[in-house]
Design a protein around this motif. Structure first.
Motif, PDB file in Angstrom:
ATOM      1  N   MET A  19      -1.932  -0.752  16.564  1.00  0.00           N
ATOM      2  CA  MET A  19      -2.864   0.377  16.637  1.00  0.00           C
ATOM      3  C   MET A  19      -2.282   1.612  15.959  1.00  0.00           C
ATOM      4  O   MET A  19      -3.002   2.396  15.341  1.00  0.00           O
ATOM      5  CB  MET A  19      -3.235   0.680  18.098  1.00  0.00           C
ATOM      6  N   GLU A  20      -0.965   1.759  16.032  1.00  0.00           N
ATOM      7  CA  GLU A  20      -0.294   2.843  15.318  1.00  0.00           C
ATOM      8  C   GLU A  20      -0.494   2.678  13.807  1.00  0.00           C
ATOM      9  O   GLU A  20      -0.805   3.644  13.110  1.00  0.00           O
ATOM     10  CB  GLU A  20       1.195   2.835  15.668  1.00  0.00           C
ATOM     11  N   VAL A  21      -0.362   1.452  13.324  1.00  0.00           N
ATOM     12  CA  VAL A  21      -0.586   1.171  11.896  1.00  0.00           C
ATOM     13  C   VAL A  21      -2.021   1.533  11.514  1.00  0.00           C
ATOM     14  O   VAL A  21      -2.259   2.199  10.500  1.00  0.00           O
ATOM     15  CB  VAL A  21      -0.292  -0.309  11.555  1.00  0.00           C
ATOM     16  N   ALA A  22      -2.985   1.104  12.317  1.00  0.00           N
ATOM     17  CA  ALA A  22      -4.396   1.383  12.014  1.00  0.00           C
ATOM     18  C   ALA A  22      -4.653   2.886  11.950  1.00  0.00           C
ATOM     19  O   ALA A  22      -5.313   3.372  11.023  1.00  0.00           O
ATOM     20  CB  ALA A  22      -5.291   0.725  13.062  1.00  0.00           C
ATOM     21  N   CYS A  23      -4.120   3.613  12.912  1.00  0.00           N
ATOM     22  CA  CYS A  23      -4.285   5.068  12.939  1.00  0.00           C
ATOM     23  C   CYS A  23      -3.684   5.719  11.693  1.00  0.00           C
ATOM     24  O   CYS A  23      -4.318   6.549  11.032  1.00  0.00           O
ATOM     25  CB  CYS A  23      -3.634   5.630  14.203  1.00  0.00           C
ATOM     26  N   GLN A  24      -2.468   5.339  11.369  1.00  0.00           N
ATOM     27  CA  GLN A  24      -1.779   5.960  10.241  1.00  0.00           C
ATOM     28  C   GLN A  24      -2.432   5.617   8.912  1.00  0.00           C
ATOM     29  O   GLN A  24      -2.453   6.446   7.995  1.00  0.00           O
ATOM     30  CB  GLN A  24      -0.304   5.561  10.256  1.00  0.00           C
ATOM     31  N   LEU A  25      -2.993   4.430   8.800  1.00  0.00           N
ATOM     32  CA  LEU A  25      -3.713   4.084   7.574  1.00  0.00           C
ATOM     33  C   LEU A  25      -4.978   4.925   7.428  1.00  0.00           C
ATOM     34  O   LEU A  25      -5.324   5.347   6.320  1.00  0.00           O
ATOM     35  CB  LEU A  25      -4.046   2.593   7.554  1.00  0.00           C
ATOM     36  N   THR A  26      -5.642   5.187   8.543  1.00  0.00           N
ATOM     37  CA  THR A  26      -6.820   6.060   8.500  1.00  0.00           C
ATOM     38  C   THR A  26      -6.419   7.456   8.060  1.00  0.00           C
ATOM     39  O   THR A  26      -7.093   8.076   7.221  1.00  0.00           O
ATOM     40  CB  THR A  26      -7.518   6.100   9.872  1.00  0.00           C
ATOM     41  N   LEU A  71       0.820  -1.209   0.000  1.00  0.00           N
ATOM     42  CA  LEU A  71       0.000   0.000   0.000  1.00  0.00           C
ATOM     43  C   LEU A  71       0.855   1.260   0.000  1.00  0.00           C
ATOM     44  O   LEU A  71       0.585   2.190  -0.761  1.00  0.00           O
ATOM     45  CB  LEU A  71      -0.944   0.009   1.207  1.00  0.00           C
ATOM     46  N   THR A  72       1.873   1.307   0.842  1.00  0.00           N
ATOM     47  CA  THR A  72       2.688   2.523   0.915  1.00  0.00           C
ATOM     48  C   THR A  72       3.512   2.721  -0.355  1.00  0.00           C
ATOM     49  O   THR A  72       3.926   3.838  -0.645  1.00  0.00           O
ATOM     50  CB  THR A  72       3.617   2.531   2.148  1.00  0.00           C
ATOM     51  N   GLY A  73       3.704   1.659  -1.113  1.00  0.00           N
ATOM     52  CA  GLY A  73       4.406   1.779  -2.391  1.00  0.00           C
ATOM     53  C   GLY A  73       3.649   2.631  -3.395  1.00  0.00           C
ATOM     54  O   GLY A  73       4.224   3.091  -4.380  1.00  0.00           O
ATOM     55  N   THR A  74       2.363   2.856  -3.136  1.00  0.00           N
ATOM     56  CA  THR A  74       1.545   3.673  -4.036  1.00  0.00           C
ATOM     57  C   THR A  74       1.408   5.119  -3.553  1.00  0.00           C
ATOM     58  O   THR A  74       0.821   5.935  -4.246  1.00  0.00           O
ATOM     59  CB  THR A  74       0.128   3.073  -4.181  1.00  0.00           C
ATOM     60  N   GLU A 124       5.835  11.568   0.539  1.00  0.00           N
ATOM     61  CA  GLU A 124       5.570  10.893   1.818  1.00  0.00           C
ATOM     62  C   GLU A 124       6.642   9.866   2.182  1.00  0.00           C
ATOM     63  O   GLU A 124       6.527   9.201   3.203  1.00  0.00           O
ATOM     64  CB  GLU A 124       4.199  10.209   1.790  1.00  0.00           C
ATOM     65  N   LYS A 125       7.683   9.752   1.353  1.00  0.00           N
ATOM     66  CA  LYS A 125       8.720   8.740   1.593  1.00  0.00           C
ATOM     67  C   LYS A 125       9.277   8.805   3.011  1.00  0.00           C
ATOM     68  O   LYS A 125       9.502   7.775   3.646  1.00  0.00           O
ATOM     69  CB  LYS A 125       9.847   8.908   0.572  1.00  0.00           C
ATOM     70  N   PHE A 126       9.495   9.999   3.520  1.00  0.00           N
ATOM     71  CA  PHE A 126      10.069  10.162   4.861  1.00  0.00           C
ATOM     72  C   PHE A 126       9.004  10.524   5.895  1.00  0.00           C
ATOM     73  O   PHE A 126       9.328  10.797   7.041  1.00  0.00           O
ATOM     74  CB  PHE A 126      11.187  11.198   4.845  1.00  0.00           C
ATOM     75  N   GLY A 127       7.760  10.498   5.472  1.00  0.00           N
ATOM     76  CA  GLY A 127       6.647  10.793   6.368  1.00  0.00           C
ATOM     77  C   GLY A 127       5.870   9.527   6.661  1.00  0.00           C
ATOM     78  O   GLY A 127       6.373   8.601   7.301  1.00  0.00           O
ATOM     79  N   LEU A 128       4.642   9.486   6.160  1.00  0.00           N
ATOM     80  CA  LEU A 128       3.765   8.350   6.440  1.00  0.00           C
ATOM     81  C   LEU A 128       4.316   7.019   5.945  1.00  0.00           C
ATOM     82  O   LEU A 128       4.137   6.002   6.609  1.00  0.00           O
ATOM     83  CB  LEU A 128       2.376   8.581   5.828  1.00  0.00           C
ATOM     84  N   VAL A 129       4.979   7.011   4.822  1.00  0.00           N
ATOM     85  CA  VAL A 129       5.520   5.742   4.301  1.00  0.00           C
ATOM     86  C   VAL A 129       6.498   5.139   5.302  1.00  0.00           C
ATOM     87  O   VAL A 129       6.385   3.973   5.685  1.00  0.00           O
ATOM     88  CB  VAL A 129       6.187   5.935   2.916  1.00  0.00           C
ATOM     89  N   SER A 130       7.440   5.941   5.738  1.00  0.00           N
ATOM     90  CA  SER A 130       8.440   5.460   6.693  1.00  0.00           C
ATOM     91  C   SER A 130       7.790   5.052   8.012  1.00  0.00           C
ATOM     92  O   SER A 130       8.079   3.982   8.559  1.00  0.00           O
ATOM     93  CB  SER A 130       9.484   6.555   6.933  1.00  0.00           C
ATOM     94  N   GLN A 131       6.893   5.891   8.529  1.00  0.00           N
ATOM     95  CA  GLN A 131       6.218   5.606   9.795  1.00  0.00           C
ATOM     96  C   GLN A 131       5.408   4.316   9.724  1.00  0.00           C
ATOM     97  O   GLN A 131       5.479   3.478  10.616  1.00  0.00           O
ATOM     98  CB  GLN A 131       5.280   6.754  10.171  1.00  0.00           C
TER      99      GLN A 131
END
Length: 129
Positions: A78-85, A27-30, A35-42
Motif C-alpha cells: 500500500m505504501e508503494v501504491a501511495c507513492q506511485l500516485t 519506473l523509478t529509473g526514469t 528524487e534519488k534520495f526521495g521518492l526513488v529511494s522510498q
C-alpha cells in the motif's frame, strides 16, 4: 536438483512481488535525479520490503507469525501504491504507467490477503486442536 532452494521461492505471491520490484525499479529509473534520495529511494525500499516480508514470513514456524509478515508485506504494498500516485501527481509517471502498475498491485494485494487469511485460518485451526 530442485530449482527452488528456499520455501518462499515456491510462493507465486513472492514471485509476483519479485516482478513488482523489477517494475518499480524500471519506473523509478526514469525519475529526475533530484528524487534519488526521495521518492526513488522510498519506492524502491517499499517494493523490496513486500518481497522480503513474504520471504521472511515463510521462515516462521507459527502460522500466526507467518500471517503477521504477510500483513507487513501488504502494508508495504500500500505504501508503494501511495507513492506511485504521488509520483504521478508530480509528473514523474504517465497515467498509463500508473494505471498498469496499480492493476498489478491490486492483483498482488488480493493474493497477499488470500495468503494471510489462509495462514490465520491455519493458526486458528492449530489452536483448536
Amino acid at each position: 536438483m530442485n530449482e527452488y532452494l528456499f520455501p518462499y521461492e515456491r510462493l507465486q505471491t513472492w514471485q509476483d512481488a519479485r516482478t513488482l520490484v523489477k517494475s518499480v525499479y524500471e519506473l523509478t529509473g526514469t525519475f529526475p535525479g533530484a528524487e534519488k534520495f526521495g521518492l526513488v529511494s522510498q519506492l524502491n525500499r517499499a517494493a523490496v520490503s513486500v518481497a522480503s516480508n513474504l520471504a521472511e514470513g515463510t521462515s516462521r514456524t507459527s502460522m500466526k507469525d507467518q500471517g503477521h509478515f504477510s500483513q507487513l508485506a501488504f502494508s508495504s504494498l500500500m505504501e508503494v501504491a501511495c507513492q506511485l500516485t504521488l509520483a504521478s501527481d508530480l509528473g514523474y509517471l504517465t497515467q498509463y504507467d500508473l494505471s498498469n502498475i496499480k492493476n498489478d498491485i491490486s492483483t498482488l494485494a488480493n493474493k497477499i490477503n488470500a495468503l494471510r487469511n489462509s495462514q490465520l485460518r491455519r493458526a486458528e485451526d492449530q489452536l483448536n486442536r
